[in-house]
Enzyme design. Sequence first.
Site, short mmCIF file in Angstrom:
data_model
loop_
_atom_site.label_atom_id
_atom_site.label_comp_id
_atom_site.label_asym_id
_atom_site.label_seq_id
_atom_site.Cartn_x
_atom_site.Cartn_y
_atom_site.Cartn_z
N CYS B 79 0.84 -1.20 0.00
CA CYS B 79 0.00 0.00 0.00
C CYS B 79 0.87 1.24 0.00
O CYS B 79 1.66 1.47 0.93
CB CYS B 79 -0.90 0.00 1.24
SG CYS B 79 -1.91 1.50 1.36
N VAL B 80 0.72 2.06 -1.02
CA VAL B 80 1.61 3.21 -1.18
C VAL B 80 1.48 4.20 -0.03
O VAL B 80 2.48 4.70 0.49
CB VAL B 80 1.41 3.88 -2.57
CG1 VAL B 80 -0.02 4.33 -2.78
CG2 VAL B 80 2.38 5.03 -2.74
#
Lengths: 120, 131, 97
Positions: B79-80
């Site tokens: 997840c960025v």
Amino acid sequence: MNQKRILIVYRHPPYGESFAREALDVAMAGAAFDQSVALLFLGAGVTVLTANQQSEGIQEKSLEKQFAALPLYDVNELYVDADALRQYRLSNADLSLSVKALDTNAITQLLERSDIVLNF
Amino acid sequence: MTNFALMVLGPPISTQAPQSALNFTRAALNAGHQVLRVFFFHDGVHCGNQWLIPPAGQQSIAEQWAELAQQQKIDLVVCVASALKRGVLDAGEAKRYGKSAANLHPAFALSGLGQWIDACVNTDRVVTFGG
Amino acid sequence: MLHTINKAPHVHDCFDACLRVCGTNTAIVLIEDGVYAAIADSAAAQRLCAQNKAIFALQPDIDARGLTNRIDPRIQTIDYSGFVQLCCEHETIQSWY
């Protein structure tokens, strides 16, 4: 896209750990992708909803303000653990959002009618 | 045949979550099931750090996941948003933020929660591994 | 529904929280530190087995913790393939951590 009933369960209080904030991102992503998203504030998680959070002194953005955006995402199914509210001495008037209080049986039913349950 | 989406929330070393998820994945694949995507969220993003130095005689969790993903064509997504906050960057983000190096293992991709929702919607079973 | 618990009872409230809200047609898998709830004659194991639900514990986690011969006989020990199978049999899996 298929639609599933995704239940996001808040189990942790805000600020001490980042679960509440990151779980909110999941809720909003679900809503943005047209899923049926419901939120359950369970046990200590009910404290996430306490109104009047003044978080500047701990160098945190207000989670209360971020949660206020939920209606904009059409996330309106918000449930709270009635027993936990009592435990934390919170009434509906103390909360920042309009939520439906559930007793234990109703919580069980909510879990069972969800397709996906994500604890945070 | 069941198609799985997995989320890993616990970091390596401090928790068993990454290893439990890996063992689960191996068992699922051995039984003929599919694992569409493994999404690393919250502290789980540290699994994608290519500079993890494991204890002697062990393979880092990043390498273990990378090897399995390559053999079995599993999507490993970090997840960025969770990753940036925790200092896990790919080359693009390192450049964007003026950092001197990237540390995301090449077998992993940084992406948004849309990928997690997509995995939830397009699989039969969702299993999460918390720390 | 399938519930997984990865914490020992008393350390965190996962155990209590799960048992409070899990319904009748559910199964519970104890993994990681959750296997401590499976110790024979412990209060936790008694509570679990009194529930009339299917209770499972992950063998590799049991063995790692030196509990191989200490598990309540009413709790079924499984390996990871058994864990996968349970996930296939239950539509929704909720993890308590």
